[in-house]
Structure formats: C-alpha cells, structure tokens
Design an enzyme around this catalytic site. Structure first.
Site, short mmCIF file in Angstrom:
data_model
loop_
_atom_site.label_atom_id
_atom_site.label_comp_id
_atom_site.label_asym_id
_atom_site.label_seq_id
_atom_site.Cartn_x
_atom_site.Cartn_y
_atom_site.Cartn_z
N ASN A 133 0.83 -1.22 0.00
CA ASN A 133 0.00 0.00 0.00
C ASN A 133 0.87 1.26 0.00
O ASN A 133 0.34 2.37 0.01
CB ASN A 133 -0.98 0.02 1.18
CG ASN A 133 -0.27 0.11 2.52
OD1 ASN A 133 0.95 0.10 2.59
ND2 ASN A 133 -1.04 0.23 3.59
N ASP A 170 -3.92 -2.49 0.13
CA ASP A 170 -3.71 -2.62 1.57
C ASP A 170 -4.19 -4.01 2.00
O ASP A 170 -5.39 -4.30 1.94
CB ASP A 170 -4.52 -1.51 2.28
CG ASP A 170 -4.37 -1.57 3.79
OD1 ASP A 170 -3.82 -2.57 4.31
OD2 ASP A 170 -4.81 -0.61 4.45
N VAL A 171 -3.28 -4.84 2.46
CA VAL A 171 -3.63 -6.24 2.77
C VAL A 171 -4.51 -6.36 4.01
O VAL A 171 -5.02 -7.45 4.29
CB VAL A 171 -2.38 -7.14 2.95
CG1 VAL A 171 -1.60 -7.22 1.67
CG2 VAL A 171 -1.51 -6.68 4.10
N SER A 220 4.42 -4.75 6.75
CA SER A 220 4.29 -4.18 8.10
C SER A 220 5.31 -3.07 8.27
O SER A 220 6.45 -3.19 7.80
CB SER A 220 4.57 -5.22 9.20
OG SER A 220 4.55 -4.58 10.47
N TYR A 268 3.41 -3.41 17.87
CA TYR A 268 4.14 -4.26 16.93
C TYR A 268 4.31 -5.66 17.51
O TYR A 268 3.97 -6.65 16.87
CB TYR A 268 5.50 -3.62 16.66
CG TYR A 268 6.35 -4.29 15.62
CD1 TYR A 268 5.92 -4.39 14.29
CD2 TYR A 268 7.61 -4.81 15.94
CE1 TYR A 268 6.74 -4.99 13.32
CE2 TYR A 268 8.41 -5.40 14.97
CZ TYR A 268 7.97 -5.48 13.67
OH TYR A 268 8.77 -6.06 12.72
#
Ligand code: UDP
Length: 327
Positions: free
Chosen positions: A33, A57-58, A76, A146
C-alpha cells in the site's frame, strides 16, 4: 512456473525477496500500500513479464486471480518510529492482514511464510534468544502494537495450520540491514550513516551499552528462501549472532565513513530491549544455514548505497508524510 505473492513488496526486505524469487525463475506478484514502502525499490522489476504489482492494503479483503504456490507476508511497518506514528495500521497489518493472507493461502492451497520478529521476545530475560523462549513483552508499552500484533500473527498462523491443515512457515527476523533501508526511518544504522553523511552529531540513545546483532540482507533472504522450501513448520530464528553494543557500533560507523563526529547521548526510548542476539542452532541444523557476510563487508556495501542517494534524499526529513494516507 511457480507463482509467489509477496506482501510489503516495495519495502526493504520485500523488494530484496522479489529480486531473489525473480532470479530463481518464479513469477512474482508484489503487493504494497506504499505507506512505508517505496516504488523506487522495485521499479527495475516493472519491465519484466514475470513481475506484477498490486497497489493494495492487505488489511482489507485481498483478491488474487489464478493459482498461487507461495505467499510471503512481509507487509508491516518495522521501525520503532514508524509504529509509534502509525500504531493502528501496524496492529491491523499483522492481525487482519495476516488473517486475509491465511484465508488466501487456504483458498489457493498455497504454502505461506509469515515474517515474524525478534520483537516477540520483547526485552528478553533469556540470552541468546532460542525459539523456545516465550518472551517478555509489555502489551501496553509503545512497542506493544508491533510486538503483540506479531505474536497474534504467529498464533493465528499456527491455528490455520492446525485447523485448516495449510502449510505454514514462521521466520523470526532479527535486526537486518543493507541497501534500500529508508534513510530516515529512525533505525540505528540509517540514522548513524545519515548523520555521518550530513556531518551531524551521532545520537546514541541511553548509554550505548544495549546490544543488537546485525544481519546483512542477502544472508537473511537466503535463510528465508531455505525455510520456505523446507519441511519445518515451527518458528525459526534468522539473524546474525555477532552481537555488538550500540556504542561500539557508533565507533564502527564513524571509522567506516571516515568522519570525525561527536557523539551525543539522548534518552533511551521506553521499552528499548537491553540486549538481543539470536540462537541460530535450529537454522543451522534444519536449514544448513548461517550468515556468511561479516559486518565490515556488509556495512561497506550499505554505505555505498547511502552515498549514492541524492542531496534531496539525504536532507528530506521523511520520504513522505503518512497523513496523506489516512484522511
Ligand atoms: N539507537 C540509537 N540512536 C539512534 C537510533 C537508535 O542509539 O539514532 C538505538 C536504539 O535505542 C536501540 C538500537 O539503537 O537500542 C537499535 O534501534 P533500532 O531502532 O534500529 O531497532 P530496534 O532493534 O530497537 O528495534
């Protein structure tokens, strides 16, 4: 021809993986993305008929037409500065995004490898970190977005393996460096090299006694390639066990760049792990893999890359504003 989907394809690791799979004769679909990725990293691939790019965008539903043999989920943000700036997207890409990728793997009967991280060990009480160690993570600290997303990713991946019987691989990636790292993503290596090139002071956070173990990107890609094609379906650490303090690392960068900068000390960010070094016994035994590129050589190659950047790139605060993406 085998077909592989690589998410995060325009990022540092994703772009090197695209290169490797193209080189090995695969058809590659790259997806990104472009929040933290940059098309510059893969523009040399656009002319190839074996390469396709989807700007997507996954974290939202993913459709890929036709067959897929492999999926590598590498989308990520990966630097502490990035996930402080975009914490919700960081959480979504490794949770919702992973769910979408696992669903896609199931639908296509594809093998999936997910990019996990040494951050799942948090600020470790076991040193060096073995895959059996469960970690010491603060869920509500700044790194929690994260660390916990990546821990969820591993749990979700194992659940899909157990319930839906899909072929999964989990790589736990330790600090990695090389060409195409973003100069201003806040990570220590681009930070120090950028400061050297601009003639600024080197900023050490804390007293510099914290350690990291840096792996050159080509070694990492080799380990990931072997893991994907192996039969092993539990997490594997891939990284270079050559551990160094951040203070020693600053000296190495000053020597490498031939500059004579001063060092300034800044506050240690909250949750900054005191030490980190992978135990790579599993990778050695199962994948017959170990890193080959010594830090002195890897740093020279990386410095050449950063030296080749334009004046504008060197002085730009960030390559783009995140704001544009989240209106
Ligand atoms: N660091 C530093 N100065 C900088 C950037 C980072 O001393 O300008 C330190 C940071 O506090 C950490 C280490 O370098 O201890 C590695 O930081 P990085 O952000 O690269 O990744 P991390 O391994 O913490 O995820």
């Amino acid at each position: 021809m085998k077909k592989v989907l690589i998410t995060g394809a325009a990022g540092f690791l994703g772009s090197h993986l695209c290169d490797r799979f193209i080189h090995e004769g695969y058809e590659v679909i790259g997806m990104d993305n472009l929040i933290t990725g940059d098309l510059k990293n893969i523009e040399h691939l656009f002319k190839l008929k074996e390469f396709e790019f989807y700007h997507h965008d996954v974290s939202t539903f993913v459709h890929v037409p036709g067959d897929l043999d492999y999926i590598l989920h590498f989308a990520s943000p990966a630097s502490p500065i990035d996930y402080l700036k975009i914490p919700i997207q960081t959480l979504k890409v490794s949770s919702l995004g992973t769910h979408n990728m696992l669903g896609l793997a199931r639908a296509k009967n594809a093998r999936i490898l997910v990019a996990s991280t040494s951050e799942i060990y948090g600020d470790p009480n076991v040193h060096p970190q073995t895959e059996e160690y469960w970690g010491n993570v603060n869920p509500v600290g700044p790194r929690g977005v994260y660390d916990e997303a990546k821990r969820f990713q591993e749990a979700m991946t194992m659940a899909y393996q157990r319930i839906h019987d899909i072929e999964t691989r989990i790589v736990r990636i330790f600090n990695t460096y090389g060409p195409r790292m973003r100069l201003n993503d806040g990570r220590v290596l681009p930070a120090f090299i950028g400061q050297a090139l601009r003639g600024e002071d080197i900023t050490i956070f804390g007293d510099g006694s914290q350690t990291r173990s840096f792996c050159y990107v080509d070694d990492l890609v080799e380990g990931i390639f072997r893991l994907l094609l192996s039969d092993y379906d539990m997490p594997v650490n891939i990284g270079n066990p050559d551990e160094i303090t951040i203070a020693e690392f600053a000296e190495e960068i000053i020597n490498l760049t031939g500059t004579n900068q001063s060092i300034v000390y800044k506050d240690l960010p909250e949750g900054d792990p005191a030490k980190r070094r992978p135990d790579i016994t599993k990778a050695r035994e199962i994948l017959d893999w170990e890193p080959k590129i010594h830090r002195a050589q890897g740093l020279r190659l990386t410095f050449e890359y950063f030296k080749s950047l334009s004046h504008d790139e060197l002085y730009k605060k960030e390559h783009k504003s995140f704001d544009a993406y989240f209106r």
